[in-house]
Design an enzyme around this catalytic site. Structure first.
Site, PDB file in Angstrom:
ATOM      1  N   CYS A   1       0.833  -1.205   0.000  1.00  0.00           N
ATOM      2  CA  CYS A   1       0.000   0.000   0.000  1.00  0.00           C
ATOM      3  C   CYS A   1       0.867   1.253   0.000  1.00  0.00           C
ATOM      4  CB  CYS A   1      -0.922  -0.010   1.215  1.00  0.00           C
ATOM      5  SG  CYS A   1      -2.095   1.374   1.254  1.00  0.00           S
ATOM      6  N   CYS A   2       1.886   1.286   0.848  1.00  0.00           N
ATOM      7  CA  CYS A   2       2.801   2.431   0.883  1.00  0.00           C
ATOM      8  C   CYS A   2       3.535   2.597  -0.439  1.00  0.00           C
ATOM      9  CB  CYS A   2       3.813   2.268   2.016  1.00  0.00           C
ATOM     10  SG  CYS A   2       3.131   2.523   3.675  1.00  0.00           S
TER      11      CYS A   2
ATOM     12  N   CYS B   1      -0.927   8.298   7.099  1.00  0.00           N
ATOM     13  CA  CYS B   1      -2.276   8.013   6.632  1.00  0.00           C
ATOM     14  C   CYS B   1      -3.183   7.664   7.815  1.00  0.00           C
ATOM     15  CB  CYS B   1      -2.253   6.865   5.637  1.00  0.00           C
ATOM     16  SG  CYS B   1      -1.424   7.260   4.084  1.00  0.00           S
TER      17      CYS B   1
ATOM     18  N   CYS C   1      -3.500   3.995   9.344  1.00  0.00           N
ATOM     19  CA  CYS C   1      -2.296   3.380   9.897  1.00  0.00           C
ATOM     20  C   CYS C   1      -1.590   4.267  10.919  1.00  0.00           C
ATOM     21  CB  CYS C   1      -1.317   3.023   8.774  1.00  0.00           C
ATOM     22  SG  CYS C   1      -1.994   1.856   7.563  1.00  0.00           S
TER      23      CYS C   1
ATOM     24  N   CYS D   1       7.717   3.822   5.784  1.00  0.00           N
ATOM     25  CA  CYS D   1       6.754   3.668   4.694  1.00  0.00           C
ATOM     26  C   CYS D   1       7.384   3.104   3.430  1.00  0.00           C
ATOM     27  CB  CYS D   1       6.095   5.012   4.382  1.00  0.00           C
ATOM     28  SG  CYS D   1       7.234   6.251   3.724  1.00  0.00           S
TER      29      CYS D   1
END
Length: 255
Positions: free
Chosen positions: A112-113, A195, A198, A221
């Protein structure tokens, strides 16, 4: 542009403003600033705005940020009159292909990062020789050995860390001396802000980045890497990372 940053750290290890003046003088090539507009960002943004107001400032909107961060970004940009603010977002087609439901962070936080931050920044930094970061040694063991200048092992770009040796008290004093607005989430216990899904508040006595990916091994990240890979908690247990000497009190205790 120099490949080895050791001589630069020896000859230009000045105060934060001195580091910035050197980095933005053209001696290191074309330099941008990358800012999360997070808990401590306004200090470095203010310095850059005072020294070289035309410096490109890159802000990554992952589309998962807190509403408070987006509002703060607008407030600070207007207050400091940032003339070359570049707000960038993940590629819509890539998001649709890899994270159509917005839940990739639950199963694969690294992926995702990478999708929402690392790939986006790589494109934004195309054409630059280096970038300014807001990282500091006190933010955690993986950053304990930060120097003002370093070579990014993943991209080959120069990374400039003007506030490497600053602590939270010094940051607060600078912000108050220049009447700079705090991030609204700081008053709610957030010390490191990423984010929304998280990021959580930090309790008294916790590592400043303890609220990032809480309960997971992940502590970076992916924008900041060591030897081309994302640093995870297990990388810090009982060992010293290349170029990073852990404080004695942290060795064997970081997980």
């Amino acid at each position: 542009m120099p490949r080895d940053t050791s001589p630069i750290n020896l000859t230009h290890k000045a105060d934060a403003q001195g580091v910035l003046r050197h980095a933005l003088s053209g001696a290191l090539g074309r330099i941008a600033m990358v800012s999360s507009f997070g808990a401590e960002s306004v200090v470095l943004l203010h310095m850059v705005a005072q020294i070289a107001p035309a410096t490109p400032v890159i802000f990554i909107d992952t589309l998962m940020l807190f509403p408070e961060t987006l509002a703060y970004q607008r407030e600070v940009a207007e207050r400091l009159n940032l003339s070359d603010l570049r707000i960038i977002q993940p590629d819509p087609e890539a998001l649709f292909a890899k994270d159509p439901d917005g839940i990739l962070h639950l199963a694969e936080p690294d992926a995702c990062c990478d999708l929402r931050k690392t790939q986006v920044l790589d494109k934004a930094l195309n054409g630059f020789d280096g970038w300014i970061t807001g990282r500091k040694r006190f933010q955690g063991a993986s950053r304990a050995g930060l120097e003002p200048y370093e070579r990014d092992t993943a991209t080959g770009l120069i990374k400039v860390n003007p506030l490497a040796d600053w602590d939270i008290a010094r940051i607060r004093a600078y912000r108050e001396a220049h009447d700079l607005p705090p991030h609204p989430l700081v008053a709610k216990g957030f010390q490191s802000i990423g984010c929304a899904p998280c990021t959580s508040p930090v309790a008294a006595g916790e590592d400043p980045r303890a609220g990032r990916w809480r309960g997971q091994e992940k502590i970076e990240c992916g924008i900041h890497v060591q030897d081309g890979r994302v640093i995870r908690g297990k990388d810090l247990v009982g060992q010293e990372l290349p170029g990073t000497e852990l404080p004695t009190k942290l060795r064997g205790k970081v997980a």
